[in-house]
Structures are given as C-alpha cells and as structure tokens.
Scaffold this active site. Structure first.
Site, PDB file in Angstrom:
ATOM      1  CG  ASP A   1      -2.014   1.018   1.007  1.00 18.24           C
ATOM      2  OD1 ASP A   1      -1.851   2.123   0.529  1.00 18.24           O
ATOM      3  OD2 ASP A   1      -3.164   0.593   1.576  1.00 18.24           O
TER       4      ASP A   1
ATOM      5  CD  GLU B   1      -4.404   3.744  -1.437  1.00 21.50           C
ATOM      6  OE1 GLU B   1      -4.594   4.265  -0.235  1.00 21.50           O
ATOM      7  OE2 GLU B   1      -5.370   3.861  -2.219  1.00 21.50           O
TER       8      GLU B   1
END
Length: 398
Positions: A267, A310
């Site tokens: 992430d 993301e």
C-alpha cells in the site's frame, strides 16, 4: 504517404468489374488456388486424356481404315503426356503452369486428330470433324486461374482445328463456312465459361481473404476485451478477478505438494495526500512506478495484481515467510529511493507491506489475503514505511 488499408484495397478489387488481384496479393492468390483447385486440375487433366483415348472406339467405327494408326498414335501420345502430367502435379508448385497443362495437351491432340482424319478415306470424315468442338470446350472448361493465357491457347487450338477443317474440305468453301458457323458459337460460349470461372475464382479468393481479416479483427477485439476484463488499465497488471483465478491454482498446487506459498499486501503511504497535493496525474504515475518496479523485482512466475486504489497484492509460489520478507523489504527500499518526476521537480513516496505465509490449516485464499491485510494494517498503525509479518491470523512487526 501512408500505406493503403489492405481491407479497402480488397473491397475496391471486389467492386471492380474485372476484380483484378492487387500485385501484393498475387502470390497469396496463387497459393490459394493451389490449395483449393490442384486436385480438381489433376482429375480433369486425367479425364481429358482418358476422353481423348476413348475416341479410338469411335475411330474403329467411323474411320476403320486408320483404326490401327489411330490406336498407335493415341496410345503413344497418352503414354507421353501421362507421366509428364503426374510429374508436374507431383513436383511443381506453379498453379499457373498446372492450369494450362490440359489446354496445351489439347492443342497438340487436335493437331494429331486432324492428321489422322486426313489419312482416312471414310465417307464419314466430313461429319466426324464436327466432333472436334470437344477440344475447345474441354480446354476452356478446365481453366481455373488465368483467363488471358487460356484465351491465347484457345486461339491456337481454334487455328489448329480450322486448319485441319480447311485441309479436309480440299477447297470446299461451303464446308468450311458451315463448320465455322457451328464452331464459332461453341468457341464463344466456352470462352465465356472460362472468363466466368476465372472471375469467380478471383472473387472467391478476395472474399475469403476479407472474411479471414474480419475473423482476425474480431478475434483481436475479443482478445483485447478479454485482456481488458483481466487487466488493470492504469498499470497493466492483473486485476483482482484475474489474480484470484490464477492464485487459486497456485494455492491448490502448494497444498497438494506441501510447498510454501506467501502473499505480499502493498500500500502506498499517504496516497490521498499525494493526490490532493500534486494532482491525480502524479498519483497515477506513482502507481505506475510501483507496478513497474515491483514487476522487475519479482520473479516471472510470481503473481502481481492491483486490487484497487493504491493497494497491490503479490503471490509468491514456493516462497517461505522469511524469503518473502526479504522480497518485501527490497521492494520497500527500492521504491523509497525512487524519484517520481513531476512539473517543477520530483517527489518520493514510501510503501507499507504485510507478509503472510499459507498455513497447513488455512481455509483458503481468502484467509491468506486477510492475514496479509492484517499485517499491512499493523504496518500502517505502527508508523508506515515498514513491513509486518503474519502467519495467517498472527502478525508480528519485522
């Protein structure tokens, strides 16, 4: 000047009255004719030779005085052309040559036939000469590829026939005129059939080529749609659906062979802040950089996917937890040192990662991904830019 679109070239040729084959497609056209009509040409050539030989039976009745000579000449001629025919069809790939093989043989057969009639004293010879129209009919009915060469051969055959008729008439102009009036319509009809056949062959090839291009375009479009259905359009990585489908196979293999299997959950730290501060185009570039670097750092058989936003996931077959930790830390270090260019400079970003290994008692892919997500969540809670480990449900900081 740009090259013309092949589809438009073919469509124009199909609309044209002559449907001429474009020069760039002539080799393909001849290959197509060879594939589809070689056997037909061989059969019709052999049948033509058999028909020529069968006329010896008519000779026995109509011109019995030259029957022996007729049998010898016809047999010798067929014995000569038959092996040549078989050799040509066996070794030659030139369909244009094979297309004219029978008409050329008929030209010489017509000369021999009138040579035989000229040596007969039978009263049936003036009537029997009308059987010669079979030569021009057979010559033109067998043509499949090119009309102009067949037209030349037809004129040569016609010249041979008319010369033979003129000699048999011995100056009788009425006999020559009557034969000409009978022969001319047959000649024109056979030429029309030859022209129609060759025109149909060209159009059949062009339509087949156009159909194949259409099928290829549809196949390419279908493949593109399938790729779009399985790929993330921004990064070009697998999407969640494709990842899960492929990961299930690897998971089953690992369980069946008792091989280690690990998952990384990645992430981008403070991704919303990057978007808000620098714009979504910079945020998109960050994601593309992460995807490209991760693809380079991972092995070819590792599965890498963008799960959304993301968040990225990587599945590492035959990889234990400690080995996966090394991979995750290497990714974190490489990405942390990467400068993403932007207007007026460049920015850097960091990632957090969670690492989980498949346990013997794991319930499946969902539990493995959940364990990696929990480890990632720990990494976020503990300050980001770090990797946390998990063994299914249990997580520890690296």
């Amino acid at each position: 000047m740009s090259e013309p679109d092949p589809r438009q070239v073919i469509e124009r040729a199909l609309r044209a009255r002559l449907s001429l084959i474009p020069p760039a497609l002539r080799d393909a056209f001849h290959a197509y004719q060879d594939e589809h009509y070689r056997r037909f040409l061989l059969v019709v050539t052999l049948l033509g030779q058999a028909a020529y030989m069968s006329y010896v039976l008519a000779d026995m009745i109509v011109v019995p005085d030259v029957f022996g000579l007729s049998f010898a000449v016809r047999s010798a001629y067929v014995a000569l052309v038959l092996p040549l025919t078989l050799a040509a069809f066996l070794w030659s790939r030139n369909i244009r040559l094979l297309d004219l093989l029978l008409p050329v043989q008929i030209f010489f057969a017509a000369i021999l036939w009138f040579w035989l009639l000229a040596r007969s004293r039978s009263p049936w010879v003036p009537s029997y000469q009308y059987a010669s129209v079979i030569f021009i009919v057979l010559a033109n009915l067998c043509v499949q590829v090119r009309f102009l060469p067949s037209l030349v051969i037809s004129l040569l055959i016609s010249a041979a026939i008319m010369h033979g008729v003129y000699r048999l008439a011995a100056g009788n102009q009425e006999m020559v005129l009557v034969f000409s009036l009978v022969y001319l319509p047959v000649l024109l009809f056979s030429l029309f059939i030859s022209w129609s056949t060759t025109l149909d062959r060209r159009r059949a090839f062009l339509r087949a080529l156009l159909d194949r291009m259409t099928r290829e375009d549809l196949s390419a479009a279908n493949n593109k749609l399938q790729a779009l259905a399985h790929l993330d359009p921004l990064t070009g990585l697998s999407n969640r659906r494709d990842f899960e489908a492929r990961a299930l196979y690897e998971l089953a293999r690992a369980q069946r062979h008792r091989r280690p299997l690990s998952v990384l959950s990645l992430d981008v730290d403070h991704f919303k802040r990057i978007n808000d501060s620098h714009g979504h185009d910079v945020g998109d570039e960050v994601l593309r950089v992460l995807a490209g670097v991760a693809r380079q750092e991972l092995r070819e058989h590792d599965l890498l996917a963008r799960f959304g936003g993301e968040e990225f996931v990587a599945l590492l077959p035959d990889t234990a937890l400690d080995e996966a930790l090394v991979v995750a830390e290497r990714l974190r270090g490489v990405l942390g040192a990467y400068h993403v260019p932007m207007d007026g400079g460049a920015i850097r970003f960091t990632i957090s990662a969670g690492v989980a290994q498949l346990a013997d008692d794991a319930s499946g892919l969902a539990s493995l991904l959940k364990a990696a997500d929990k480890a990632l969540y720990r990494a976020k809670q503990q300050g980001r830019n770090q990797v946390c480990l998990a063994f299914c449900g249990m997580a520890t900081e690296s």
